[in-house]
Scaffold this motif. Structure first.
Motif, mmCIF file in Angstrom:
data_model
loop_
_atom_site.group_PDB
_atom_site.id
_atom_site.type_symbol
_atom_site.label_atom_id
_atom_site.label_comp_id
_atom_site.label_asym_id
_atom_site.label_seq_id
_atom_site.Cartn_x
_atom_site.Cartn_y
_atom_site.Cartn_z
ATOM 1 N N SER A 4 0.804 -1.230 0.000
ATOM 2 C CA SER A 4 0.000 0.000 0.000
ATOM 3 C C SER A 4 0.834 1.275 0.000
ATOM 4 O O SER A 4 0.334 2.337 -0.390
ATOM 5 N N GLY A 5 2.072 1.203 0.464
ATOM 6 C CA GLY A 5 2.876 2.417 0.587
ATOM 7 C C GLY A 5 2.424 3.297 1.739
ATOM 8 O O GLY A 5 2.736 4.491 1.789
ATOM 9 N N THR A 6 1.703 2.702 2.697
ATOM 10 C CA THR A 6 1.212 3.444 3.862
ATOM 11 C C THR A 6 1.477 2.654 5.139
ATOM 12 O O THR A 6 1.768 1.462 5.091
ATOM 13 N N VAL A 7 1.337 3.318 6.273
ATOM 14 C CA VAL A 7 1.400 2.660 7.577
ATOM 15 C C VAL A 7 0.025 2.818 8.213
ATOM 16 O O VAL A 7 -0.348 3.928 8.604
ATOM 17 N N LEU A 8 -0.752 1.745 8.212
ATOM 18 C CA LEU A 8 -2.138 1.767 8.701
ATOM 19 C C LEU A 8 -2.959 2.847 8.010
ATOM 20 O O LEU A 8 -3.849 3.443 8.607
ATOM 21 N N GLY A 9 -2.628 3.150 6.775
ATOM 22 C CA GLY A 9 -3.325 4.189 6.019
ATOM 23 C C GLY A 9 -2.650 5.548 6.075
ATOM 24 O O GLY A 9 -3.024 6.459 5.335
ATOM 25 N N ALA A 10 -1.675 5.721 6.955
ATOM 26 C CA ALA A 10 -0.936 6.995 7.021
ATOM 27 C C ALA A 10 0.019 7.058 5.830
ATOM 28 O O ALA A 10 0.892 6.208 5.689
ATOM 29 N N LYS A 11 -0.176 8.048 4.988
ATOM 30 C CA LYS A 11 0.642 8.202 3.793
ATOM 31 C C LYS A 11 1.874 9.041 4.108
ATOM 32 O O LYS A 11 1.862 9.858 5.033
ATOM 33 N N PRO A 12 2.932 8.871 3.316
ATOM 34 C CA PRO A 12 4.130 9.695 3.536
ATOM 35 C C PRO A 12 3.848 11.182 3.326
ATOM 36 O O PRO A 12 4.574 12.027 3.847
ATOM 37 N N THR A 13 2.785 11.500 2.617
ATOM 38 C CA THR A 13 2.432 12.900 2.357
ATOM 39 C C THR A 13 1.502 13.498 3.404
ATOM 40 O O THR A 13 1.184 14.684 3.340
#
Length: 178
Positions: A4-13
């Motif tokens: 997903s490229g996220t952590v529990l839905g937290a995006k890098p942006t």
């Protein structure tokens, strides 16, 4: 996070507030300069930058410091992550991870890197997530023994990082080989 490229839905942006809403308020905030900041959640770190103190923070990337699991220290895994996934092993082996990813039809490409041969770099093209994996004991050979407290095993994933775009992969390949 690899698919997903996220952590529990937290995006890098995401903004610091958005990440805190997802991962919780239990973090250490660090800022060396007025234009950069990161939140250290133990296992996970999120990074931001801004043009000046008058500008808002912009998400840059996150890093999952997988090597921190080897210490077995309590509190390394953020509560929100352990509540979702349960207990973590002390070591994440690349070959085991690749097997799990294969079931999801997710592949990792090897990317040449300046850290070779002690580490290998792998990249997931869809999510733009990269992994650094511990591969050799060359440093140990020079020293004659592992450093005190070095709990790494060959094949352990050292860290997982977001936001490695294809252009950066192309640069690595042109600089360090195909």
């Amino acid at each position: 996070m690899i698919t997903s490229g996220t952590v529990l839905g937290a995006k890098p942006t995401h903004t610091p507030e958005e990440v805190t809403a997802i991962l919780g308020p239990d973090f250490t905030e660090s800022s060396v300069y007025a234009d950069s900041m990161w939140h250290d959640y133990g296992l996970v770190e999120f990074f931001w930058h801004r043009q000046s103190p008058d500008h808002p923070w912009e998400g840059h990337h996150f890093t999952v410091q997988v090597h921190r699991l080897a210490s077995g220290a309590t509190g390394t895994v953020p509560t929100a992550i352990s509540a979702r996934y349960g207990r973590f092993d002390r070591h994440l082996r690349l070959h085991q991870l690749q097997r799990l990813l294969a079931h999801r039809r997710t592949v990792l490409e090897e990317v040449p890197d300046s850290n070779a041969p002690e580490y290998t770099l792998h990249w997931q093209p869809t999510s733009h997530v990269s992994l650094l994996t511990y591969r050799t004991r060359e440093t140990w050979a020079r020293r004659g023994r592992p450093a005190r407290g070095d709990n790494r095993h060959l094949g352990d994933v050292q860290k997982i990082s977001s936001s490695m775009p294809p252009e950066q992969v192309a640069w690595h390949r042109s600089r360090y080989g195909p």
